[in-house]
Design a protein around this motif. Structure first.
Motif, PDB file in Angstrom:
ATOM      1  N   ARG A 162       0.831  -1.199   0.000  1.00 32.87           N
ATOM      2  CA  ARG A 162       0.000   0.000   0.000  1.00 32.87           C
ATOM      3  C   ARG A 162       0.866   1.249   0.000  1.00 32.87           C
ATOM      4  O   ARG A 162       0.610   2.207  -0.707  1.00 32.87           O
ATOM      5  CB  ARG A 162      -0.893   0.015   1.252  1.00 32.87           C
ATOM      6  CG  ARG A 162      -2.054  -0.952   1.212  1.00 32.87           C
ATOM      7  CD  ARG A 162      -3.103  -0.564   0.213  1.00 32.87           C
ATOM      8  NE  ARG A 162      -3.864   0.595   0.612  1.00 32.87           N
ATOM      9  CZ  ARG A 162      -4.909   1.052  -0.056  1.00 32.87           C
ATOM     10  NH1 ARG A 162      -5.292   0.445  -1.152  1.00 32.87           N
ATOM     11  NH2 ARG A 162      -5.579   2.096   0.338  1.00 32.87           N
ATOM     12  N   GLN A 184       2.331   1.953  -3.327  1.00 34.05           N
ATOM     13  CA  GLN A 184       1.345   2.485  -4.262  1.00 34.05           C
ATOM     14  C   GLN A 184       1.074   3.945  -3.969  1.00 34.05           C
ATOM     15  O   GLN A 184       0.963   4.763  -4.875  1.00 34.05           O
ATOM     16  CB  GLN A 184       0.043   1.692  -4.163  1.00 34.05           C
ATOM     17  CG  GLN A 184       0.126   0.331  -4.774  1.00 34.05           C
ATOM     18  CD  GLN A 184      -1.251  -0.231  -5.083  1.00 34.05           C
ATOM     19  OE1 GLN A 184      -2.236   0.161  -4.471  1.00 34.05           O
ATOM     20  NE2 GLN A 184      -1.308  -1.133  -6.022  1.00 34.05           N
ATOM     21  N   LYS A 185       1.007   4.240  -2.679  1.00 30.72           N
ATOM     22  CA  LYS A 185       0.736   5.626  -2.307  1.00 30.72           C
ATOM     23  C   LYS A 185       1.857   6.519  -2.797  1.00 30.72           C
ATOM     24  O   LYS A 185       1.617   7.590  -3.344  1.00 30.72           O
ATOM     25  CB  LYS A 185       0.629   5.740  -0.779  1.00 30.72           C
ATOM     26  CG  LYS A 185      -0.786   5.786  -0.274  1.00 30.72           C
ATOM     27  CD  LYS A 185      -0.871   6.468   1.073  1.00 30.72           C
ATOM     28  CE  LYS A 185      -2.345   6.716   1.420  1.00 30.72           C
ATOM     29  NZ  LYS A 185      -2.603   6.637   2.839  1.00 30.72           N
ATOM     30  N   LEU A 192       3.854   6.026  -5.260  1.00 35.74           N
ATOM     31  CA  LEU A 192       3.751   6.114  -6.706  1.00 35.74           C
ATOM     32  C   LEU A 192       2.725   7.164  -7.094  1.00 35.74           C
ATOM     33  O   LEU A 192       2.945   8.002  -7.959  1.00 35.74           O
ATOM     34  CB  LEU A 192       3.334   4.737  -7.247  1.00 35.74           C
ATOM     35  CG  LEU A 192       3.554   4.491  -8.733  1.00 35.74           C
ATOM     36  CD1 LEU A 192       5.028   4.607  -9.055  1.00 35.74           C
ATOM     37  CD2 LEU A 192       3.065   3.106  -9.101  1.00 35.74           C
ATOM     38  N   GLY A 193       1.590   7.121  -6.385  1.00 39.48           N
ATOM     39  CA  GLY A 193       0.532   8.070  -6.679  1.00 39.48           C
ATOM     40  C   GLY A 193       0.975   9.502  -6.429  1.00 39.48           C
ATOM     41  O   GLY A 193       0.743  10.395  -7.250  1.00 39.48           O
ATOM     42  N   ALA A 238       3.380  10.633  -9.042  1.00 36.30           N
ATOM     43  CA  ALA A 238       2.684  10.927 -10.302  1.00 36.30           C
ATOM     44  C   ALA A 238       1.990  12.278 -10.231  1.00 36.30           C
ATOM     45  O   ALA A 238       2.037  13.069 -11.179  1.00 36.30           O
ATOM     46  CB  ALA A 238       1.679   9.817 -10.610  1.00 36.30           C
TER      47      ALA A 238
END
Lengths: 291, 344, 476
Positions: C2, C5-6, C8-9, C12
């Motif tokens: 998680r 992913q966070k 990465l977000g 981005a």
């Protein structure tokens, strides 16, 4: 109706049909695989044209570089959009994600207007002279757009047969089962975004020498892409291709004879089509969410 | 009754809002009142949009049908010298009948087709209104005669506001009654699970059509009301941009309450738009960013936030007195549940 | 998983933000409003702040005794979405600055600080128009609305009339010259404006043109324009083919060009087509294989540059159209000073606003002549206008509209020039005289008899001293 006129109308229709095909295919891909109704599709198309303008006219690079730059630029933008915005809204559902693309599109559109609003971003035509073919004059610029669109569509068809392409189609058909088969949905998603937006980018770049880049070019094309998707059958790629050229040609001929009422002609035809042939022209759509 | 019980009472909040709404013209100046007149119209649009969401049909032709109502009223007042009040039922009928013709084709093809068809229709309507000379063309109609009640001319902003308030209340009451009726429950079922509802024998297409036509009817009323204030009609007012804004009102307001959410969203965003008058070019960007942020971080919208976070705070601050019967909120957190006007 | 992913977000998001900022920063925004040192305040900077200053400023004005500096608030409803609106704002601020730098505008006993107030209206948006004029009139208590662009004049006037606010503006329709209106004067009229097409038709006929096709956007202006241009062309002897209308947001002009070319006109006139649309349209016309006389609607430096890039110099040679650029044309001291000041303040020259700020000069003339700021006094003077006023682009004069039974001088014949494209550059060709604007329009509309009756009763109007192609004898 002279032969010259007929040929010109046909070429106009095929040219714009090619553009619709590219934009509509990208849209259908994103809709089918990610189940996202991408409202920003038209804006990506517009940005593609402006990138081509920036690269070709401002920087003076050869046009093929401009096309690649648009493709890459829009693909990157698509990926960024996915990771920063879309990914987090997917869990909220179809409507929310659609609305986020609406909002995002509005932001891009208004930024473009603020930045480019009054000026025309003119890209010089690629070939100056007109072709003569058996007494009929043809415009090479338009032929290039047509050819370019067909080349891209062929490339897309080939791409969909590769491993990742098949994975995309699998996700579109049934996401859960695809994941069960070991397909990495996340990867498929951002690749689809890249491809879907990249298609718009190429479309914009191809068309810029003929139509120039202007900030309102996206909304018209988006609406037509919607019509193409309806006519071709939501979710059907080959349907979208066929429908794009049909819509383009109908539009072209309709304008010659009924001018401002052309949109109404198109609307009436779509209505009739939906009534008699709800599955679209080819009638074999992919399953689409939320029926 | 202690403060705790008062705060919990929906009737209290409802009453408070109503009193504020009625007192509004005396609290703010004449110029600012126009913001609320616009907000009333937009609230009705947002309510209509939210209504069709109940049955899983997002619609992008809200502005177009708003325009149909407006133009019907305008044309009748202009060409047939009809009284404004008489044009109201005719505008509603026009909207419903035309809607029936258009939607009976698209609704049975599913949500996606309904949505896209709606967009295309909206474009076609705008084209017709602008191109056909009878409607006044792209420049719009000339100024309309003012609205009268008997011999009293309604050109005072305050009275227009009250008439608008009446329209809005009528709208809310009708929706509330519908939501709590058998039709509302069918709509609920369709919205929650289409296949399930269909397999249980609910006539999905029929109820959806009815839903959309009710939505149309109130869009027409909103159109007629806006003509009362605007005194002319112009095709560009009823364009796609407005439909997008309506969606943003609904998202901001939240999905928890189909009655409070749209109104709150419309009022807030209209006020924001007015506050940003000085930097109007940036307004779509700000609204867009706000929408994106809300969808990403507060997908349940303002009403959801109020209900989920603010309300527990209130409850803790002012605990209810034991033993006193208090009518609390429905408690359901279902997206399309029939809720009352104000969140508790 | 998680956390990754966070991250990465977030990365981005940051990249996206950087991209947006980067694009926005490089090249600079084209909508930069004035960079001039703002001596005057405008309401385009922070809604809340300007409201309080407005109220304190107006209370200063009312409590001031004569001799002390009062404030003259002049309002303008302008759409800042369009280049004309932005340019007009720059000009109005420039005019105000010149007065204020010189100590103020001396009117009667008092000296006034000129304060232009701008209200953004969006383009042809009845809602925003209404909101803007209400703010100006009801909240800011502005008494004069001078110059407008993008608003809906019918809406504007519905608010200014009952509030006795002087409206000196632009209207594409005749809504604002009705005899029932007391305080509205179409100081930038387009009724007496057929001189441009009249001159150009004559020029092209001399070069061999026999038929013409008019191309317009499918808007109200477009339809009015097509009808008027057609009428003018007929009056000069050209054969007028059916006009072609295109949807206002068209970007693909291929079908339109094909349609035009299929009619085989000698000349193609574009009316109310400008900027990107014009370049695209003419480009498409060339692609469709048509060649002939073109009247390219509104042409400014930037559009011409783009046009030449699109179709080449040869295709643009000899195009004639209206020009609003007073540089090297007007030699009078005042206009030269304005041009120099503009370049000092704003750098790059733009001519898009020069024509449309005509109403300012008519306002200025009225105030100076009457030495009054009273609306009724100004209206009385304006409605009995007997002479032309020098604007940035020649002379402008108010005339009566007996065809509408309006016998007061409420509609202007605005002066400007004709330019011609030579070797990819737009050059001055001739000046359209006030007299020609007036007479050619009457001729085109077929109103000779109505106006003759009016002249018999009220006398013939006099015109500024300019060479003219028409005379009253041409109307017999």
């Amino acid at each position: 109706m002279t032969l010259q006129l007929f040929v010109q109308l046909l070429i106009n229709g095929l040219m714009i049909g090619g553009i619709y095909a590219l934009v509509a295919s990208g849209f259908t891909l994103i809709l089918g695989v990610l189940q996202v109704f991408n409202f920003a599709q038209g804006h990506f198309y517009m940005l593609g044209a402006f990138i081509a303008y920036a690269v070709a006219t401002v920087m003076g690079a050869p046009y093929i570089v401009a096309i690649i730059a648009s493709l890459a630029g829009m693909a990157v933008l698509g990926i960024l959009t996915y990771f920063s915005i879309i990914k987090w809204t997917l869990r909220s559902g179809f409507f929310h994600t659609m609305l986020v693309t609406v909002a995002f599109g509005t932001i891009i559109g208004q930024l473009a207007v603020l930045k480019f609003g009054y000026s025309t971003a003119v890209v010089a035509p690629l070939i100056e002279s007109t072709l003569q073919f058996g007494g009929i004059s043809l415009n090479p610029g338009k032929l290039i757009v047509m050819a370019g669109a067909i080349v891209v569509m062929v490339a897309l068809w080939w791409f969909l047969k590769t491993k990742i392409g098949v994975a995309m189609m699998a996700c579109a058909e049934n996401r859960e089962v695809a994941c069960l088969q070991g397909i990495n949905a996340e990867k498929v998603f951002w690749v689809t975004m890249a491809v879907g937006c990249g298609l718009c980018g190429i479309a914009g770049a191809l068309v810029a020498p003929v139509l120039s880049a202007s900030t309102n070019m996206g909304s018209q094309v988006f609406l037509k892409a919607m019509i193409v998707v309806m006519v071709g059958g939501t979710g059907s790629m080959s349907g979208a291709l066929l429908a794009a050229f049909v819509v383009g040609i109908v539009e072209s001929f309709a304008f010659q004879y009924v001018e401002s009422f052309a949109p109404l002609v198109i609307f009436a035809l779509v209505a009739l089509l939906l009534y008699f042939r709800p599955g679209g022209l080819l009638g074999k759509p992919l399953p689409i969410p939320g029926q | 009754m202690g403060i705790g019980n008062l705060v919990r009472s929906k009737r209290f909040w409802l009453g408070l809002v109503l009193v504020l709404a009625v007192a509004l013209p005396f609290l703010i100046g004449a110029y600012r009142l126009q913001i609320f007149i616009f907000a009333i119209t937009y609230s009705m649009l947002a309510l209509a949009f939210r209504l069709t969401l109940n049955v899983g049909l997002p619609r992008f032709d809200v502005a177009a049908w708003w325009g149909v109502g407006a133009y019907t009223t305008a044309m009748l007042m202009l060409k047939a010298n009809m009284s404004f009040w008489l044009t109201l039922p005719i505008a509603v009928v026009m909207s419903v009948v035309l809607g029936y013709v258009v939607f009976s084709v698209s609704i049975r093809r599913g949500m996606m087709v309904f949505m896209m068809f709606g967009m295309v229709f909206a474009l076609a309507i705008q084209q017709v209104l602008g191109t056909v000379k009878f409607f006044g063309g792209w420049g719009g109609t000339p100024a309309l005669p003012p609205v009268t009640i008997g011999s009293h001319v309604l050109n005072n902003k305050m009275w227009i506001y009250y008439v608008g308030l009446a329209f809005l209340l009528f709208n809310v009451v009708v929706y509330y009654l519908l939501f709590n009726s058998r039709i509302g429950r069918a709509w609920n079922a369709i919205g929650s699970g289409l296949r399930l509802a269909s397999s249980l024998g609910v006539d999905v297409v029929g109820y959806r059509l009815a839903n959309v036509l009710v939505s149309n009817a109130f869009l027409a009323l909103a159109g007629s009301f806006s003509v009362m204030y605007q005194a002319m009609v112009l095709p560009t007012t009823y364009g796609f941009q407005r439909s997008i804004y309506v969606m943003m009102y609904v998202v901001l307001g939240g999905f928890l309450s189909p009655l409070a959410g749209p109104i709150i969203g419309a009022v807030l965003l209209t006020s924001l738009s007015e506050a940003m008058r000085a930097v109007q070019q940036y307004e779509p960007i700000v609204t867009g960013i706000l929408t994106v942020l809300i969808i990403m971080f507060i997908p349940q919208g303002l009403t959801g936030l109020l209900h989920g976070r603010v309300r527990p705070l209130f409850l803790r601050l002012w605990p209810a007195k034991a033993g006193v019967q208090v009518k609390g909120p429905a408690g359901s957190t279902q997206v399309s549940g029939p809720d009352e006007k104000a969140g508790g | 998983m998680r956390a990754k992913q966070k991250t990465l977000g977030i990365v981005a998001c940051l990249l996206l933000a950087c991209l947006v900022v980067g694009i926005a920063a490089c090249g600079g925004s084209k909508t930069e409003t004035t960079t001039a040192p703002s001596v005057t305040e405008s309401t385009t900077g922070g809604g809340g702040a300007s409201e309080t200053t407005a109220t304190t400023a107006s209370s200063t004005a009312t409590s001031a005794t004569s001799g002390e500096q009062k404030e003259l608030k002049v309002g303008a409803l302008l759409s800042l979405d369009s280049i004309q609106g932005v340019e007009m704002k720059k000009w109005l601020e420039l005019f105000a600055k010149l007065y204020n730098d010189a100590g103020g505008w001396k009117i009667g006993d008092a000296t006034y600080k000129v304060r232009p107030m701008f209200y953004d209206t969006g383009v042809w948006d009845a809602t925003k128009s209404r909101a803007a004029v209400e703010k100006a009139v009801l909240q800011d208590k502005v008494k004069y609305l001078v110059c407008n662009w993008g608003d809906v004049p019918a809406e504007t006037v519905s608010v200014t009339e009952p509030n006795k606010v002087l409206w000196l503006g632009l209207d594409f329709t005749d809504d604002t010259v009705k005899p029932t209106l007391q305080y509205a004067i179409r100081a930038q009229g387009l009724f007496f404006a057929q001189g441009l097409f009249y001159y150009i038709c004559q020029d092209y006929i001399k070069q061999g043109a026999k038929s013409v096709l008019v191309v317009c956007p499918d808007t109200q202006q477009g339809h009015v324009g097509a009808q008027l241009v057609g009428a003018t062309a007929t009056t000069t002897g050209l054969k007028v083919l059916d006009p072609v209308f295109f949807s206002a947001d068209t970007t693909d002009f291929s079908p339109i060009a094909t349609k035009i070319a299929s009619q085989k006109p000698d000349a193609v006139f574009f009316s109310y087509v400008a900027g990107a649309s014009l370049v695209n349209a003419i480009g498409a016309l060339k692609d469709a294989g048509w060649k002939g006389f073109i009247l390219p609607g509104e042409l400014d430096g930037e559009t011409l540059k783009n046009l030449v890039a699109r179709v080449g110099k040869e295709y643009t040679e000899g195009m004639e159209t209206g020009s609003y650029d007073p540089r090297n044309v007007e030699k009078d001291e005042r206009t030269v000073k304005y041009i120099e000041t503009y370049q000092q303040l704003y750098g790059d020259w733009h001519s898009e606003g020069c024509f449309w700020v005509g109403p300012w000069f008519i306002f200025e003339d009225a105030v100076n002549a009457t030495q009054s700021t009273d609306v009724d006094t100004l209206v009385a003077y304006l409605k009995d206008s007997k002479h032309g006023v020098k604007t940035l682009t020649g002379y402008s004069q108010l005339f009566a509209r007996p065809d509408l039974e309006n016998y007061k001088t409420v509609d202007s014949a605005p002066g400007h020039y004709i330019g011609v494209v030579r070797d990819g550059k737009f050059e001055y060709l001739s000046t359209i005289a006030c007299k020609d604007q007036y007479l050619s329009s009457i001729l085109v509309y077929g109103l000779k008899d109505v106006y003759q009756k009016y002249w018999d009763q009220y006398g013939y109007p006099t015109f500024p001293d300019q060479p003219a192609r028409l005379d009253f004898s041409d109307l017999k």
